[in-house]
Design an enzyme around this catalytic site. Structure first.
Site, PDB file in Angstrom:
ATOM      1  N   ALA A  44       0.824  -1.208   0.000  1.00 16.53           N
ATOM      2  CA  ALA A  44       0.000   0.000   0.000  1.00 16.53           C
ATOM      3  C   ALA A  44       0.856   1.255   0.000  1.00 16.53           C
ATOM      4  O   ALA A  44       0.550   2.236  -0.699  1.00 16.53           O
ATOM      5  CB  ALA A  44      -0.927  -0.014   1.219  1.00 16.53           C
ATOM      6  N   ASN A  45       1.948   1.244   0.766  1.00 14.40           N
ATOM      7  CA  ASN A  45       2.828   2.413   0.798  1.00 14.40           C
ATOM      8  C   ASN A  45       3.404   2.713  -0.577  1.00 14.40           C
ATOM      9  O   ASN A  45       3.458   3.869  -1.014  1.00 14.40           O
ATOM     10  CB  ASN A  45       3.974   2.188   1.781  1.00 14.40           C
ATOM     11  CG  ASN A  45       3.518   2.119   3.227  1.00 14.40           C
ATOM     12  OD1 ASN A  45       2.407   2.502   3.550  1.00 14.40           O
ATOM     13  ND2 ASN A  45       4.389   1.632   4.088  1.00 14.40           N
ATOM     14  N   GLU A 141       5.798  -9.287   1.819  1.00 12.34           N
ATOM     15  CA  GLU A 141       4.858  -9.383   2.933  1.00 12.34           C
ATOM     16  C   GLU A 141       3.607 -10.147   2.533  1.00 12.34           C
ATOM     17  O   GLU A 141       2.603 -10.126   3.236  1.00 12.34           O
ATOM     18  CB  GLU A 141       4.497  -7.988   3.459  1.00 12.34           C
ATOM     19  CG  GLU A 141       5.643  -7.317   4.208  1.00 12.34           C
ATOM     20  CD  GLU A 141       5.276  -5.970   4.788  1.00 12.34           C
ATOM     21  OE1 GLU A 141       5.988  -5.532   5.703  1.00 12.34           O
ATOM     22  OE2 GLU A 141       4.290  -5.349   4.326  1.00 12.34           O
ATOM     23  N   GLY A 222      20.412   3.475   3.193  1.00 16.96           N
ATOM     24  CA  GLY A 222      19.871   4.407   4.176  1.00 16.96           C
ATOM     25  C   GLY A 222      20.192   5.843   3.808  1.00 16.96           C
ATOM     26  O   GLY A 222      20.097   6.240   2.645  1.00 16.96           O
ATOM     27  N   GLU A 223      20.618   6.614   4.795  1.00 14.01           N
ATOM     28  CA  GLU A 223      20.888   8.032   4.569  1.00 14.01           C
ATOM     29  C   GLU A 223      22.061   8.269   3.618  1.00 14.01           C
ATOM     30  O   GLU A 223      22.215   9.362   3.075  1.00 14.01           O
ATOM     31  CB  GLU A 223      21.176   8.726   5.900  1.00 14.01           C
ATOM     32  CG  GLU A 223      22.407   8.213   6.604  1.00 14.01           C
ATOM     33  CD  GLU A 223      22.630   8.862   7.961  1.00 14.01           C
ATOM     34  OE1 GLU A 223      23.734   8.705   8.500  1.00 14.01           O
ATOM     35  OE2 GLU A 223      21.697   9.519   8.461  1.00 14.01           O
ATOM     36  N   GLY A 225      22.388   6.854   0.723  1.00 14.12           N
ATOM     37  CA  GLY A 225      21.959   6.768  -0.663  1.00 14.12           C
ATOM     38  C   GLY A 225      21.801   5.336  -1.122  1.00 14.12           C
ATOM     39  O   GLY A 225      21.187   4.511  -0.438  1.00 14.12           O
ATOM     40  N   ASP A 253       9.922   2.287   0.987  1.00 13.92           N
ATOM     41  CA  ASP A 253       8.773   2.220   0.089  1.00 13.92           C
ATOM     42  C   ASP A 253       8.713   3.441  -0.821  1.00 13.92           C
ATOM     43  O   ASP A 253       8.345   3.330  -1.998  1.00 13.92           O
ATOM     44  CB  ASP A 253       7.487   2.091   0.900  1.00 13.92           C
ATOM     45  CG  ASP A 253       7.448   0.815   1.715  1.00 13.92           C
ATOM     46  OD1 ASP A 253       7.994  -0.203   1.247  1.00 13.92           O
ATOM     47  OD2 ASP A 253       6.891   0.832   2.825  1.00 13.92           O
ATOM     48  N   GLY A 288       4.541   9.304   9.292  1.00 14.03           N
ATOM     49  CA  GLY A 288       3.653   8.341   8.646  1.00 14.03           C
ATOM     50  C   GLY A 288       4.192   7.885   7.307  1.00 14.03           C
ATOM     51  O   GLY A 288       4.687   8.685   6.514  1.00 14.03           O
TER      52      GLY A 288
END
Length: 312
Positions: A44-45, A141, A222-223, A225, A253, A288
Site C-alpha cells: 500500500a505504501n 509481505e 539508508g541516509e 543513498g 517504500d 507516517g
C-alpha cells in the site's frame, strides 16, 4: 507525456505507531508519548508513493472484514489508487504492524493477517491489470508462492518487474530470472548472498545476484543513498540528502515507488535512482509512511534547496 501505469502486488497493514523516547529492553516497561493508527504495509505504501507522483496505480492485495480493512481501502482511494484488485477475506483480520518510533528510527513487527491469503488465483483474476501496465512492483509481505507466480506472469507479458525483497525471506532460484530490478538493503543483500560484511564488498554480493539472472541490482544504503551494479559490473553510488529526519518508516517504500515510477516514465536506471533518492529523502521529513509520500510539486521545491550529500 502519458502517465506511467503501475501495478503494485503486495501487503496492506494498519501501522500501530508508538512514539517513545526509549525503546524498552527485555522485561522493561517504559512510558511512551503517543500512539497513532496509520495506514501502511509495503504494498500500500508503494502504491501511494506511485500515485502521488502521478502514476496510474492499481494494487492487488487482501484485507480482512474488519474496521482496519475499511480504513486501509479508504486511504488508498483518497490517494487515487485503484483498489478493484483488493479482495476482502471474511473471518480474517487485516494485516497490522507494531512500530516503535524513537529518535527518528524504528523497530517493526508485522502480523500478516489477510495478506497471507493472497494467492496465485488472485493474480489470474486481475490479469488484465498486468496486461495494461508498464511496471509491476512486488515485496515479500505476501506469500512467496504468490510473488513468484506474479513475477513469472508479469514477465510473460514483457513487463518490467521490480522486487523489493523485504522483509528478507528465502526465495527460489527460479524467481531471479524474472526480476528486472532487485532492491535489497545491506542486511537483505547479506541474507541473499551469504556476504561477509567484514570481508566482502558490496560488489561481490551484487555480482552474485546478477549471476542468478537479475538484470539490475540496487542496494539501498539508508541516509548514504544507494549502490548500483552497472553494465560493466562496477559499483556506482548515488548519494543521499541531508535532511531533518522525522520518521523513517516509509523511506524504503518511497524509494521503490519512485524508482518504479521513473522507470515507467522511461528513465534510465541511473537517472531513476537519482529521482528515487530525492523522493525518499523528502518522505522521512514527515510523519507516517503514506502521509510522508511527496507530490511532484514538493519534489520540485525540495530539489531547489540543494540538500544533497557529497558523493560517497
Amino acid at each position: 507525456m502519458p502517465k506511467p501505469r503501475l501495478v503494485v502486488i503486495g501487503s496492506m497493514n494498519m501501522d500501530i505507531v508508538v512514539e517513545t523516547k526509549q525503546v524498552p529492553e527485555k522485561g522493561e516497561t517504559v512510558l511512551g508519548q503517543k500512539v497513532s493508527f496509520v495506514p501502511g504495509g509495503k504494498g500500500a505504501n508503494q502504491a501511494v508513493a506511485c500515485a502521488r507522483l502521478g502514476a496510474e496505480t492499481s494494487i492487488i492485495g487482501a484485507v480482512g472484514d474488519d474496521a482496519f480493512g475499511s480504513q486501509l481501502l479508504n486511504s488508498l482511494e483518497e490517494n487515487d489508487v485503484d483498489i478493484s484488485g483488493v479482495k476482502k477475506v471474511g473471518g480474517t483480520s487485516s494485516g497490522a504492524a507494531s512500530i516503535y518510533l524513537s529518535e527518528g528510527d524504528n523497530r517493526i513487527v508485522v502480523i500478516p493477517g489477510a495478506n497471507e491469503r493472497l494467492t496465485p488465483d488472485d493474480i489470474d483474476e486481475n490479469e488484465d491489470k498486468l496486461v495494461c501496465c508498464d511496471v509491476v512492483l512486488l515485496q515479500l509481505e505476501i506469500p512467496i508462492e504468490t510473488v513468484v507466480y506474479a513475477a513469472k506472469k508479469a514477465k510473460s507479458y514483457g513487463k518490467t518487474v521490480l522486487l523489493n525483497p523485504a522483509p528478507a525471506q528465502p526465495l527460489p532460484d527460479e524467481i531471479f530470472s524474472n526480476i528486472d530490478i532487485f532492491t535489497p538493503n545491506e542486511t537483505e543483500l547479506i541474507s541473499y548472498t551469504g556476504l561477509d560484511k567484514g570481508k566482502d564488498s558490496l560488489e561481490v554480493g551484487m555480482k552474485e545476484l546478477r549471476m542468478k539472472g537479475v538484470n539490475h541490482i540496487v542496494t539501498t544504503l539508508g541516509e548514504k543513498g544507494s549502490a548500483y551494479l552497472n553494465e560493466s559490473d562496477q559499483v556506482e553510488y548515488e548519494s543521499g540528502y541531508q535532511v531533518t529526519v522525522v520518521d523513517t518508516t516509509g523511506a524504503g517504500d518511497a524509494f521503490n515507488g519512485a524508482l518504479g515510477f521513473a522507470i515507467g516514465e522511461g528513465k534510465k536506471i541511473r537517472e531513476a535512482l537519482e529521482y528515487a533518492s530525492l523522493v525518499s529523502a523528502i518522505a522521512v521529513t514527515k510523519f507516517g509512511a503514506q502521509g510522508g509520500m511527496p507530490t511532484e510539486a514538493e519534489i520540485q521545491a525540495f530539489a531547489l534547496e540543494g540538500n544533497k550529500l557529497k558523493d560517497t
